[in-house]
Design an enzyme around this catalytic site. Structure first.
Site, PDB file in Angstrom:
ATOM      1  N   PRO A  18     -10.990  42.672   6.967  1.00 23.97           N
ATOM      2  CG  PRO A  18      -9.814  43.990   5.437  1.00 23.97           C
ATOM      3  CD  PRO A  18      -9.939  42.588   5.946  1.00 23.97           C
ATOM      4  CB  ALA A  20     -16.366  49.597   5.549  1.00 20.93           C
ATOM      5  CD  GLN A  72      -8.384  47.139   3.618  1.00 22.36           C
ATOM      6  OE1 GLN A  72      -9.499  47.617   3.743  1.00 22.36           O
ATOM      7  NE2 GLN A  72      -8.177  45.936   3.096  1.00 22.36           N
ATOM      8  CB  CYS A 103     -13.289  48.957  -1.333  1.00 22.19           C
ATOM      9  SG  CYS A 103     -14.846  49.716  -0.834  1.00 22.19           S
ATOM     10  CE  LYS A 142     -10.154  40.735   1.664  1.00 23.86           C
ATOM     11  NZ  LYS A 142     -11.367  41.354   1.387  1.00 23.86           N
ATOM     12  CG  ASN A 203     -12.395  37.183   2.003  1.00 20.47           C
ATOM     13  OD1 ASN A 203     -12.575  38.316   1.578  1.00 20.47           O
ATOM     14  ND2 ASN A 203     -13.130  36.696   2.969  1.00 20.47           N
ATOM     15  N   GLY A 204     -14.043  34.413   1.036  1.00 22.27           N
ATOM     16  CA  GLY A 204     -15.294  34.325   0.283  1.00 22.27           C
ATOM     17  C   GLY A 204     -16.021  33.015   0.492  1.00 22.27           C
ATOM     18  CG  ASP A 205     -19.226  31.998  -1.116  1.00 28.73           C
ATOM     19  OD1 ASP A 205     -19.782  33.029  -0.682  1.00 28.73           O
ATOM     20  OD2 ASP A 205     -19.312  31.624  -2.297  1.00 28.73           O
ATOM     21  NE  ARG A 228     -20.601  38.726   3.066  1.00 27.69           N
ATOM     22  CZ  ARG A 228     -21.258  38.275   2.006  1.00 27.69           C
ATOM     23  NH1 ARG A 228     -22.481  38.701   1.779  1.00 27.69           N
ATOM     24  NH2 ARG A 228     -20.683  37.427   1.173  1.00 27.69           N
TER      25      ARG A 228
END
Length: 334
Positions: A18, A20, A72, A103, A142, A203-205, A228
């Site tokens: 998710p 924003a 979410q 967040c 999350k 999640n991440g990289d 991203r």
């Protein structure tokens, strides 16, 4: 490879995070078209739902092609969060209810929501258990690994959510203090994966199909959540699904493919949000679509000023002509 969140079957291990202002229905439909196994709506305020804010309610429209998908929610008090969860449970087509505990932005944290909970595993347990008890759809959480490097309660928080009845956990390998800087700590994610008995999304990289495979192998998660790296690049999803299934790396998208999907995305966003909002919201996405295309700097600047769909389409078409001329020149030289 199929896996499940509660009773909801997910067809593969590639999940879109998710984001924003990004993962609206138009974007999620494109992600599904490119093979994402599961998508999650951008975070929605519990108070926006409670007050039946028109914009908030419109964010929860679900296109039939999106399933399986999650909505979410975020909020600071258990009363409002439970009410929001019950609304998602009974009044929307979501398959899963996701609670945001990651967040990092001040606006959210200062309302005692989002990443603020990472400092208190008891609060995690309390909030999740109240929501789980109030709804029939599966509930996921999350999170981030911690508040800062001195407060990494990743395992405690994940286990608290599992104990409270969460059906799956997604975790970003950065702390709140990092925002999106530095590196995601996959070692901490591995500790969480080892501790949980419910499904875990890392999640991440994850910037390439190879990264996704490495995360699945090294972290031991059930699925990989990509954020991203999908912006302006839904091919990342198709390439990752294919690579995980076959070990073969498909080529990157061509400028022609990028521009074609950019125009489709723009059109769908306008259908969803109207001319004025759709065009303006798409400006940020447009920059990602043209990134890496030769001679795109002027086009990118012009797209940021555009106010109509026809104008954006014309800019994309002109860029494509420039790229094709450039390619012909290079071929002629060779």
């Amino acid at each position: 490879m199929e896996w499940q969140i509660g009773n909801v079957k997910i067809p593969n291990r590639v999940v879109v995070a998710p984001m924003a202002g990004v993962t609206n229905s138009a974007f999620r439909v494109i992600c599904k078209k490119f093979g994402a196994g599961y998508v999650v709506c951008e975070m929605i305020s519990d108070r926006g739902i409670m007050y039946r804010n028109k914009k908030t309610l419109s964010m929860m429209n679900v296109d039939p092609v999106e399933h399986p998908m999650g909505i979410q929610i975020f909020g600071g008090s258990k009363e409002t969060l439970v009410q929001a969860a019950q609304f998602v449970d009974t009044k929307t087509d979501a398959d899963v209810i996701d609670i945001n505990m990651g967040c990092p932005v001040n606006k959210v944290v200062n309302t005692d929501a989002g990443a603020r909970w990472l400092l208190d595993p008891d609060k995690v347990y309390e909030m999740v258990s109240y929501v789980v008890d109030a709804v029939s759809k599966p509930v996921t959480v999350k999170m981030r690994i911690g508040w800062d490097s001195d407060h990494v309660y990743a395992v405690k928080n994940a286990l608290a959510a599992e104990r409270a009845g969460a059906s799956a956990i997604a975790m970003h390998g950065r702390t709140r203090k990092q925002f999106y800087s530095g590196y995601a700590d996959w070692n901490v994610l591995k500790e969480v994966a080892d501790a949980l008995t419910i499904p875990f999304m890392g999640n991440g990289d994850v910037k390439s199909p190879e990264d996704a495979k490495r995360m699945l192998d090294e972290v031991g998660c059930n699925a990989v959540m990509i954020g991203r790296a999908v912006l302006g690049n839904p091919w990342m999803l198709k390439r990752t699904v294919h690579y995980l299934e076959t070990g073969e790396l498909l080529p990157e998208a061509t400028p022609e493919q990028k521009i074609s999907i950019a125009k489709e995305h723009l059109h769908d966003l306008i259908e969803l949000k109207g001319d004025y909002v759709g065009v303006r919201e798409f400006r940020g996405q447009a920059a990602y679509y043209v990134k890496g295309i030769p001679h795109s700097a002027r086009t990118k600047a012009a797209l940021m000023e555009a106010t109509e769909e026809a104008e954006m389409d014309r800019l994309f078409d002109e860029l494509l002509v420039k790229v094709q001329d450039y390619q012909r020149e290079r071929q002629a030289k060779n």
